[in-house]
Design a protein around this motif. Structure first.
Motif, PDB file in Angstrom:
ATOM      1  N   GLU A  64     -13.595  23.812  25.912  1.00 16.57           N
ATOM      2  CA  GLU A  64     -12.239  23.386  26.261  1.00 16.57           C
ATOM      3  C   GLU A  64     -11.974  21.919  25.895  1.00 16.57           C
ATOM      4  OE1 GLU A  64     -10.972  25.523  29.995  1.00 16.57           O
ATOM      5  OE2 GLU A  64     -10.385  23.450  30.452  1.00 16.57           O
ATOM      6  N   LYS A  65     -12.997  21.078  26.073  1.00 15.81           N
ATOM      7  CA  LYS A  65     -12.822  19.628  25.835  1.00 15.81           C
ATOM      8  C   LYS A  65     -12.348  19.327  24.404  1.00 15.81           C
ATOM      9  CE  LYS A  65     -17.569  18.759  24.406  1.00 15.81           C
ATOM     10  NZ  LYS A  65     -18.826  18.132  24.494  1.00 15.81           N
ATOM     11  N   TYR A  66     -12.718  20.202  23.453  1.00 20.67           N
ATOM     12  CA  TYR A  66     -12.368  19.933  22.057  1.00 20.67           C
ATOM     13  C   TYR A  66     -10.872  20.032  21.770  1.00 20.67           C
ATOM     14  CZ  TYR A  66     -17.335  20.058  20.816  1.00 20.67           C
ATOM     15  OH  TYR A  66     -18.667  19.797  20.701  1.00 20.67           O
ATOM     16  N   ILE A  67     -10.130  20.733  22.639  1.00 18.32           N
ATOM     17  CA  ILE A  67      -8.701  20.891  22.341  1.00 18.32           C
ATOM     18  C   ILE A  67      -7.826  20.167  23.368  1.00 18.32           C
ATOM     19  CG2 ILE A  67      -8.978  23.050  21.042  1.00 18.32           C
ATOM     20  CD1 ILE A  67      -7.985  24.550  23.546  1.00 18.32           C
ATOM     21  N   LYS A  68      -8.484  19.321  24.167  1.00 10.65           N
ATOM     22  CA  LYS A  68      -7.769  18.625  25.241  1.00 10.65           C
ATOM     23  C   LYS A  68      -6.508  17.927  24.722  1.00 10.65           C
ATOM     24  CE  LYS A  68      -9.257  15.051  28.291  1.00 10.65           C
ATOM     25  NZ  LYS A  68      -9.351  13.918  27.592  1.00 10.65           N
ATOM     26  N   ASN A  69      -6.638  17.228  23.598  1.00 15.82           N
ATOM     27  CA  ASN A  69      -5.500  16.452  23.090  1.00 15.82           C
ATOM     28  C   ASN A  69      -4.726  17.148  21.971  1.00 15.82           C
ATOM     29  OD1 ASN A  69      -6.096  14.252  24.799  1.00 15.82           O
ATOM     30  ND2 ASN A  69      -7.742  13.652  23.399  1.00 15.82           N
ATOM     31  N   SER A  70      -5.055  18.410  21.723  1.00 16.86           N
ATOM     32  CA  SER A  70      -4.395  19.101  20.614  1.00 16.86           C
ATOM     33  C   SER A  70      -3.107  19.772  21.069  1.00 16.86           C
ATOM     34  CB  SER A  70      -5.333  20.166  20.025  1.00 16.86           C
ATOM     35  OG  SER A  70      -6.544  19.566  19.636  1.00 16.86           O
ATOM     36  N   SER A  71      -2.049  19.589  20.278  1.00 11.77           N
ATOM     37  CA  SER A  71      -0.774  20.244  20.608  1.00 11.77           C
ATOM     38  C   SER A  71      -0.654  21.584  19.907  1.00 11.77           C
ATOM     39  CB  SER A  71       0.402  19.387  20.153  1.00 11.77           C
ATOM     40  OG  SER A  71       0.227  18.068  20.526  1.00 11.77           O
ATOM     41  N   VAL A  72      -1.363  21.717  18.771  1.00 15.74           N
ATOM     42  CA  VAL A  72      -1.301  22.957  17.997  1.00 15.74           C
ATOM     43  C   VAL A  72      -2.728  23.469  17.820  1.00 15.74           C
ATOM     44  CG1 VAL A  72      -0.608  24.004  15.799  1.00 15.74           C
ATOM     45  CG2 VAL A  72       0.728  22.088  16.740  1.00 15.74           C
TER      46      VAL A  72
END
Ligand code: SHN
Ligand code: NAI
Length: 195
Positions: A64-72
């Motif tokens: 989950e941590k890998y997409i924490k700041n991803s909007s897409v």
């Protein structure tokens, strides 16, 4: 039914999870429209080498941590359960997510498209037949050839001048509507009339 929008990707962090054929195709498409894509995967097919200037590869299984700041986010692993987990998490967080094996979990899909300069035509079938989208794309690619790039640039330039020159909206609209009846050659020779 999904709503078509044209979105500015440069300002958004984009992450693709998975390093196979489908993930590669999605990355390549993104890179036609933005500078950088992040990819998280346990393994990558060799084709990713050719994209390595523009992608940030993270060799690991999804967390989950890998997409924490991803909007897409694109969930493109071959593990249905992992894709589902990504899809559900993103939906809960209000992220845009494309789950490549589950259209119901996706809140966006990727259409087939042709791009000639600023002309963009995209095709989708609501997930019913990606093969048909691809077929229609090939048909349109023959009709809308590379000359459309120049054609649209000329139309754009002339339009800006027509807007400046003509205050009367009716007249302006009439001229702009009639310009698209001209061929590229005709437009080139009429160009000076408007500039
Ligand atoms: C819903 C969607 C979600 C999304 O990924 O965005 C989706 C989902 C799925 N595709 C599957 C299969 C295939 N997809 C392709 C190709 C493309 N798929 C693309 C988009 C989409 N695919 C979205 C809907 C688009 C629409 O509405 O039409 C394109 C247009 C854009 C792109 O991906 O870049 C690109 C064409 C690129 C081009 O040529 O321009 C081919 C053709 C091939 O590989 O030759 C096949 C095999 C043949 C077939 O199935 O037709 C499977 C089943 C997997 C399985 O069998 O398990 C699923 C999952 C499911 O159906 O649940
Ligand atoms: N939407 C579309 O256009 C299409 C979707 N599909 C679906 O897409 C899925 C992927 O297809 P391919 O790319 O051909 O598969 P693939 O087998 O070539 O690649 C799968 C990738 O996922 C990675 N992976 C697996 N588990 C992972 C995890 N826990 N964390 C991070 N990475 C992980 C693997 O290392 C591999 O790189 C298939 O399951 C298929 O159902 C297939 C064709 C078209």
């Amino acid at each position: 039914m999904l709503y078509p929008i044209n979105i500015k990707l440069e300002e958004l962090e984009i992450t693709v999870v998975g390093g196979g054929k489908v993930a590669y195709r999605k990355c390549k498409n993104f890179l036609h429209f933005t500078k950088e894509v992040r990819v998280i995967s346990t393994d990558f097919i060799d084709a990713f080498d050719e994209l390595k200037e523009d992608i940030k590869l993270i060799k690991d299984s999804y967390k989950e941590k890998y997409i924490k700041n991803s909007s897409v986010v694109v969930a493109a692993t071959n593990n249905r359960q992992v894709n589902k987990e990504i899809g559900e998490h993103c939906r809960k967080c209000g992220k845009l997510v494309n789950v490549v094996d589950d259209i119901e979990l996706s809140n966006f899909t990727v259409p087939s498209y042709i791009k000639k300069g600023d002309l963009l035509i995209s095709i989708s079938t609501g997930g019913k037949s990606p093969s048909l989208s691809s077929r229609i794309k090939k048909e349109l690619d023959d009709k809308y050839d590379d000359s459309y790039e120049e054609y649209i640039n000329l139309l754009g330039e002339i339009r800006q001048n027509v807007i400046k020159k003509y205050d009367d909206m009716v007249e302006r609209k009439k001229i702009l509507n009639s310009l698209v009846d001209l061929t590229l050659e005709e437009l080139r020779s009429e160009y000076n009339k408007y500039i």
